[in-house]
Every structure is written in structure tokens, then in C-alpha cells.
Enzyme design. Structure first.
Site, PDB file in Angstrom:
ATOM      1  N   CYS A  93      74.971  12.190  48.325  1.00 23.74           N
ATOM      2  CA  CYS A  93      75.053  13.245  49.235  1.00 23.74           C
ATOM      3  C   CYS A  93      74.585  14.890  49.483  1.00 23.74           C
ATOM      4  CB  CYS A  93      76.272  12.605  50.326  1.00 23.74           C
ATOM      5  SG  CYS A  93      76.277  14.033  52.076  1.00 23.74           S
ATOM      6  N   HIS A 198      79.589   8.292  49.924  1.00 24.73           N
ATOM      7  CA  HIS A 198      80.888   8.340  49.372  1.00 24.73           C
ATOM      8  C   HIS A 198      81.550   7.147  49.287  1.00 24.73           C
ATOM      9  CE1 HIS A 198      80.417  12.300  50.153  1.00 24.73           C
ATOM     10  NE2 HIS A 198      79.856  12.062  51.460  1.00 24.73           N
TER      11      HIS A 198
HETATM   12  N1  GLN Z   1      75.625  19.478  53.508  1.00 25.53           N
HETATM   13  C1  GLN Z   1      75.160  17.957  53.193  1.00 25.53           C
HETATM   14  C2  GLN Z   1      74.964  18.069  54.655  1.00 25.53           C
HETATM   15  O1  GLN Z   1      75.896  17.771  56.285  1.00 25.53           O
HETATM   16  C3  GLN Z   1      75.972  17.236  52.369  1.00 25.53           C
HETATM   17  C4  GLN Z   1      76.948  16.511  53.212  1.00 25.53           C
HETATM   18  C5  GLN Z   1      77.768  15.426  52.335  1.00 25.53           C
HETATM   19  O2  GLN Z   1      77.511  15.916  50.984  1.00 25.53           O
HETATM   20  N2  GLN Z   1      78.570  15.035  52.908  1.00 25.53           N
HETATM   21  O3  GLN Z   1      73.964  16.578  55.436  1.00 25.53           O
END
Ligand code: GLN
Length: 260
Positions: A93, A198
Site C-alpha cells: 500500500c 493487507h
Molecule cells: N496513504 C495511502 C492511501 O490512502 C496509503 C494507505 C495505506 O497504506 N493503507 O492511499
């Protein structure tokens, strides 16, 4: 005696969102279960990231944490370890977005680490929910996990996605204006695997953990029976996919699934 597999989690206090630290624990556990010595180094800002480690993990992060981590890692010297040819890296992510050339987060346009030609913009809404990816280039079965991100990632020409999205958003639509809704998740570049999954992704997908361990150790691994991981994975896939999709997913990957 096999030398110890060194796993480095880069900045876990900034990049360990939604349980992504669990990826390190799964790798340790699956190495130890086979009698392979393995150790985890958690490297925080201000500390030097060891070069020559076997596996590097970069997890998810909130926007501001992601910007901070990227600014710290942008200097080639600080990120030399993951830039090294053949480095085994799992990026999730925010980690995925950081490895690209550019992303937008916390209202800022941020230059990424530029390891891969990938640009992340902010999507029309937040992608939240289960994500199922069918890997296209790696010898592993359907990947299950969940996503929670605002970013949408466009891959440059020639950049290989990790796989096709069966359920969820992943990188977003391949053609932004297409109604076909063809979507891909993540990318693979040399031995860098990046994904929006995740879960932690390695807890739900032990085959991916073993692939990283195989790359790191350079050898075949003994088969491990892990009924808890299998049960979790099957329960999540069955809850997310229709039985038709399960059949299609397993046919596409040429594998049999254990789903009932
Ligand atoms: N901040 C990033 C987004 O919202 C990554 C979020 C995350 O790592 N879950 O796209």
C-alpha cells in the site's frame, strides 16, 4: 548450517499500518518451522538500513507518515539496500506508492523513490474492503486480503502488475475511462513485490511468504502444513468470491483450490 535469514522491516513505527508488521512475524515463523535460522531487524528513522539483508518489508502507512518516510528514504544512500539489484522487497500500500515515481498524499505532491515507473493519484473515493488478486506472473495461488487506501496507481509501459483484481479496486482501473473495469493490483519488478493487500498479506497467503523465503535462501523449502493459515485463507476466499469466481480463479491459475 544455513546462515540466518535477515528480515528488515523499514520504519515499522511509520510503515506498519493495519497489522503489516505481521508479515515479518509470518516470515520468521515459516523459516523457524523449517529449522532455518531467521532474525528480524526493525529499523527506525535515524538508523541505517543494513545492505545485504535477505528480505526488506515496507508496510502501509497513514498519509503523513508515508510522506515523512519517503522524504527520509529518498536519498540514494539511505535507500541503497532496496535499490540493490536483486533485493527481495515486499511493499504494501503506502510502501507500493513510495516505490513509484510520484504520489499524492496529505495534500502534497510527493516525489517517490523512483524504483518503478508508477504514479499514484487520489481516487474518486476510498477503496475499502476485501481485495482478491489473481497473480499473473508468480507461481502462487489466488491472493486474498483487504485494502484501505485513497490512492490509485497507474503503471508505466512495461511494468508488470502483480495480478488481475477479481474483487476490489487495487491499483484502480487500467484505463481510467473504460467501462470494462479491468483492474490490476500492485507490481512486480525483479524481486520486488508490491501490492495493495493487507491482511497481513503473508498471513493470508503463506505461498507468497514461501516464495520470498525461497528467493532469499536460494533453495527449495520443505512443505509446511499450516491448517490455521489454510482455514483462514479458505474462509476469506469463500466469503468474498461466488463459487463461480472461485472456480474461475482456480482454473485461471491452473490449480485446484481446497474450497468446498
Ligand atoms: N496513504 C495511502 C492511501 O490512502 C496509503 C494507505 C495505506 O497504506 N493503507 O492511499
Amino acid at each position: 548450517m544455513t546462515s540466518s535469514v535477515v528480515i528488515v522491516h523499514i520504519y515499522p513505527s511509520l510503515l506498519g499500518l493495519y497489522g503489516d508488521r505481521g508479515n515479518a512475524l509470518v516470515l520468521l515463523d515459516r523459516a523457524h518451522a523449517r529449522g532455518i535460522p531467521a532474525e528480524l531487524l526493525e529499523i527506525e528513522p535515524g538508523e541505517t538500513i543494513p545492505e545485504q539483508a535477505d528480505i526488506y518489508l515496507i508496510g502501509g502507512g497513514e498519509d503523513l507518515a508515508q510522506v515523512t518516510a519517503t522524504n527520509l528514504l529518498r536519498s540514494a544512500e539511505r535507500s541503497a539496500a532496496i535499490r540493490a539489484e536483486g533485493a527481495v522487497v515486499l511493499a504494501v500500500c503506502a510502501g507500493l506508492q513510495m516505490l513509484g515515481t510520484e504520489f499524492r498524499a496529505a495534500g502534497q505532491q510527493v516525489r517517490g523513490l523512483g524504483l518503478v515507473d508508477a504514479v499514484t493519484t487520489v481516487g474518486p473515493d476510498r477503496a475499502v474492503g476485501e481485495l482478491v488478486t489473481e497473480p499473473e506472473h508468480l507461481p502462487i495461488p489466488t491472493l486474498t486480503g483487504f485494502e484501505n487506501h485513497a490512492g490509485r496507481t497507474a503503471l508505466g509501459p512495461g511494468v508488470m502488475p502483480l495480478g488481475r483484481v477479481i474483487v476490489g479496486i487495487g491499483n484502480g482501473d487500467v484505463e481510467p475511462d473504460s467501462s470494462a473495469g479491468e483492474r490490476v493490483d500492485g507490481f512486480i519488478h525483479d524481486r520486488i513485490v508490491a501490492t495493495y493487500l493487507h491482511g497481513p498479506v503473508l498471513a493470508r497467503n503463506p505461498a507468497l511468504a514461501d516464495l520470498l523465503l525461497r528467493w532469499a535462501t536460494g533453495g527449495e523449502l520443505a512443505t509446511l502444513e499450516d491448517r490455521t493459515a489454510e482455514a483462514l485463507r479458505n474462509e476469506r476466499l469463500a466469503a468474498t468470491l461466488s463459487s463461480r469466481q472461485v472456480r474461475r480463479a482456480s482454473a485461471a491459475s491452473g490449480r485446484r483450490t481446497e474450497l468446498g
